[in-house]
Write a protein that holds these residues in place. Structure first.
Motif, PDB file in Angstrom:
ATOM      1  N   GLU A 183      44.860  46.186  30.924  1.00 49.22           N
ATOM      2  CA  GLU A 183      43.369  46.394  31.852  1.00 49.22           C
ATOM      3  C   GLU A 183      42.683  45.189  32.491  1.00 49.22           C
ATOM      4  OE1 GLU A 183      38.700  45.555  29.691  1.00 49.22           O
ATOM      5  OE2 GLU A 183      39.805  46.750  28.756  1.00 49.22           O
ATOM      6  N   GLY A 184      41.991  45.306  33.839  1.00 45.70           N
ATOM      7  CA  GLY A 184      41.531  44.407  34.226  1.00 45.70           C
ATOM      8  C   GLY A 184      41.078  42.899  34.007  1.00 45.70           C
ATOM      9  N   THR A 185      40.022  43.160  32.856  1.00 48.78           N
ATOM     10  CA  THR A 185      39.661  42.080  32.434  1.00 48.78           C
ATOM     11  C   THR A 185      39.828  41.397  32.046  1.00 48.78           C
ATOM     12  OG1 THR A 185      37.903  43.923  31.713  1.00 48.78           O
ATOM     13  CG2 THR A 185      37.156  41.819  30.527  1.00 48.78           C
ATOM     14  N   LYS A 186      41.377  41.233  31.549  1.00 45.41           N
ATOM     15  CA  LYS A 186      42.071  39.862  30.963  1.00 45.41           C
ATOM     16  C   LYS A 186      42.590  39.137  32.375  1.00 45.41           C
ATOM     17  CE  LYS A 186      44.112  37.784  27.739  1.00 45.41           C
ATOM     18  NZ  LYS A 186      43.569  36.284  26.916  1.00 45.41           N
ATOM     19  N   PHE A 187      42.869  40.225  32.982  1.00 46.00           N
ATOM     20  CA  PHE A 187      42.824  39.196  33.752  1.00 46.00           C
ATOM     21  C   PHE A 187      41.922  38.448  34.726  1.00 46.00           C
ATOM     22  CE2 PHE A 187      44.081  39.978  38.557  1.00 46.00           C
ATOM     23  CZ  PHE A 187      45.522  38.866  38.330  1.00 46.00           C
ATOM     24  N   ARG A 188      41.089  38.590  34.785  1.00 48.31           N
ATOM     25  CA  ARG A 188      40.267  38.289  35.507  1.00 48.31           C
ATOM     26  C   ARG A 188      39.698  37.021  34.778  1.00 48.31           C
ATOM     27  NH1 ARG A 188      39.224  43.984  36.668  1.00 48.31           N
ATOM     28  NH2 ARG A 188      37.664  43.581  34.737  1.00 48.31           N
ATOM     29  N   GLU A 189      39.660  36.926  33.802  1.00 52.27           N
ATOM     30  CA  GLU A 189      39.469  35.713  32.671  1.00 52.27           C
ATOM     31  C   GLU A 189      40.341  34.685  32.659  1.00 52.27           C
ATOM     32  OE1 GLU A 189      39.540  36.993  28.500  1.00 52.27           O
ATOM     33  OE2 GLU A 189      37.256  36.694  28.226  1.00 52.27           O
ATOM     34  N   ILE A 190      41.841  35.267  32.960  1.00 53.50           N
ATOM     35  CA  ILE A 190      43.261  34.064  33.540  1.00 53.50           C
ATOM     36  C   ILE A 190      42.607  33.786  34.822  1.00 53.50           C
ATOM     37  CG2 ILE A 190      45.434  34.241  33.599  1.00 53.50           C
ATOM     38  CD1 ILE A 190      45.341  36.326  31.481  1.00 53.50           C
ATOM     39  N   VAL A 191      41.973  34.404  35.219  1.00 54.18           N
ATOM     40  CA  VAL A 191      42.162  34.004  37.513  1.00 54.18           C
ATOM     41  C   VAL A 191      41.117  32.984  37.098  1.00 54.18           C
ATOM     42  CG1 VAL A 191      41.462  34.368  39.229  1.00 54.18           C
ATOM     43  CG2 VAL A 191      43.047  35.698  38.164  1.00 54.18           C
ATOM     44  N   GLU A 192      39.985  33.443  36.852  1.00 52.09           N
ATOM     45  CA  GLU A 192      38.694  32.163  35.913  1.00 52.09           C
ATOM     46  C   GLU A 192      38.956  31.286  35.900  1.00 52.09           C
ATOM     47  OE1 GLU A 192      34.361  32.679  34.045  1.00 52.09           O
ATOM     48  OE2 GLU A 192      35.179  34.085  34.783  1.00 52.09           O
ATOM     49  N   ALA A 193      39.455  31.015  34.389  1.00 51.39           N
ATOM     50  CA  ALA A 193      39.866  29.394  33.942  1.00 51.39           C
ATOM     51  C   ALA A 193      40.708  29.434  34.525  1.00 51.39           C
ATOM     52  CB  ALA A 193      40.651  30.366  32.769  1.00 51.39           C
ATOM     53  N   PHE A 194      41.721  29.188  35.108  1.00 51.43           N
ATOM     54  CA  PHE A 194      43.081  28.625  35.891  1.00 51.43           C
ATOM     55  C   PHE A 194      42.420  28.684  37.195  1.00 51.43           C
ATOM     56  CE2 PHE A 194      46.109  28.517  39.779  1.00 51.43           C
ATOM     57  CZ  PHE A 194      46.853  27.356  39.013  1.00 51.43           C
ATOM     58  N   ARG A 195      40.769  29.206  37.631  1.00 46.88           N
ATOM     59  CA  ARG A 195      40.417  28.306  39.402  1.00 46.88           C
ATOM     60  C   ARG A 195      39.589  26.944  38.634  1.00 46.88           C
ATOM     61  NH1 ARG A 195      38.613  33.629  42.192  1.00 46.88           N
ATOM     62  NH2 ARG A 195      40.328  34.663  43.175  1.00 46.88           N
ATOM     63  N   ALA A 196      39.331  27.309  37.451  1.00 46.65           N
ATOM     64  CA  ALA A 196      38.214  26.464  37.467  1.00 46.65           C
ATOM     65  C   ALA A 196      38.714  24.458  36.361  1.00 46.65           C
ATOM     66  CB  ALA A 196      37.056  26.787  35.668  1.00 46.65           C
ATOM     67  N   ILE A 197      39.762  25.266  35.285  1.00 47.59           N
ATOM     68  CA  ILE A 197      40.757  23.434  35.470  1.00 47.59           C
ATOM     69  C   ILE A 197      41.745  23.824  35.934  1.00 47.59           C
ATOM     70  CG2 ILE A 197      39.813  23.952  33.269  1.00 47.59           C
ATOM     71  CD1 ILE A 197      42.206  25.003  32.387  1.00 47.59           C
ATOM     72  N   SER A 198      42.192  24.173  36.959  1.00 49.42           N
ATOM     73  CA  SER A 198      43.756  23.359  38.021  1.00 49.42           C
ATOM     74  C   SER A 198      42.932  22.685  38.503  1.00 49.42           C
ATOM     75  CB  SER A 198      44.031  24.464  38.218  1.00 49.42           C
ATOM     76  OG  SER A 198      43.474  25.501  39.395  1.00 49.42           O
ATOM     77  N   ASP A 199      41.618  22.955  39.353  1.00 51.92           N
ATOM     78  CA  ASP A 199      41.116  21.830  40.576  1.00 51.92           C
ATOM     79  C   ASP A 199      40.379  20.920  39.828  1.00 51.92           C
ATOM     80  OD1 ASP A 199      38.597  21.410  41.870  1.00 51.92           O
ATOM     81  OD2 ASP A 199      39.884  21.332  43.536  1.00 51.92           O
TER      82      ASP A 199
END
Length: 83
Positions: free
Chosen positions: A45-61
């Motif tokens: 399901e795409g929900t988990k993927f979207r969570e991962i992308v959101e998390a990465f965007r928030a803490i990679s910068d």
């Protein structure tokens, strides 16, 4: 109005510690994307993927990470029981 702590922090979603380096965050992100990307793994399901992308965007910068850490810390302080 007290802030509500999220069920999982972005660090927990990516499976890294709060002190993780940028390289550790990026490595965890890449590993999880391979595992949960809907185009790469049928039936996921795409929900988990979207969570991962959101998390990465928030803490990679670094700037966004500092702001996120401040918000989580404030939420934790606001939710503590006070007599």
């Amino acid at each position: 109005v007290a802030s509500i702590l999220p069920a999982y922090t972005y660090y927990e979603i990516l499976g890294v510690s709060r002190t993780a380096s940028h390289a550790e965050i990026k490595s965890a992100f890449r590993r999880l994307v391979k595992k949960y990307h809907p185009d790469l793994t049928p039936g996921v399901e795409g929900t988990k993927f979207r969570e991962i992308v959101e998390a990465f965007r928030a803490i990679s910068d670094p700037r966004r990470r500092r702001e996120y850490d401040r918000r989580v810390q404030k939420a934790a302080e606001d939710s503590r029981w006070r007599p």
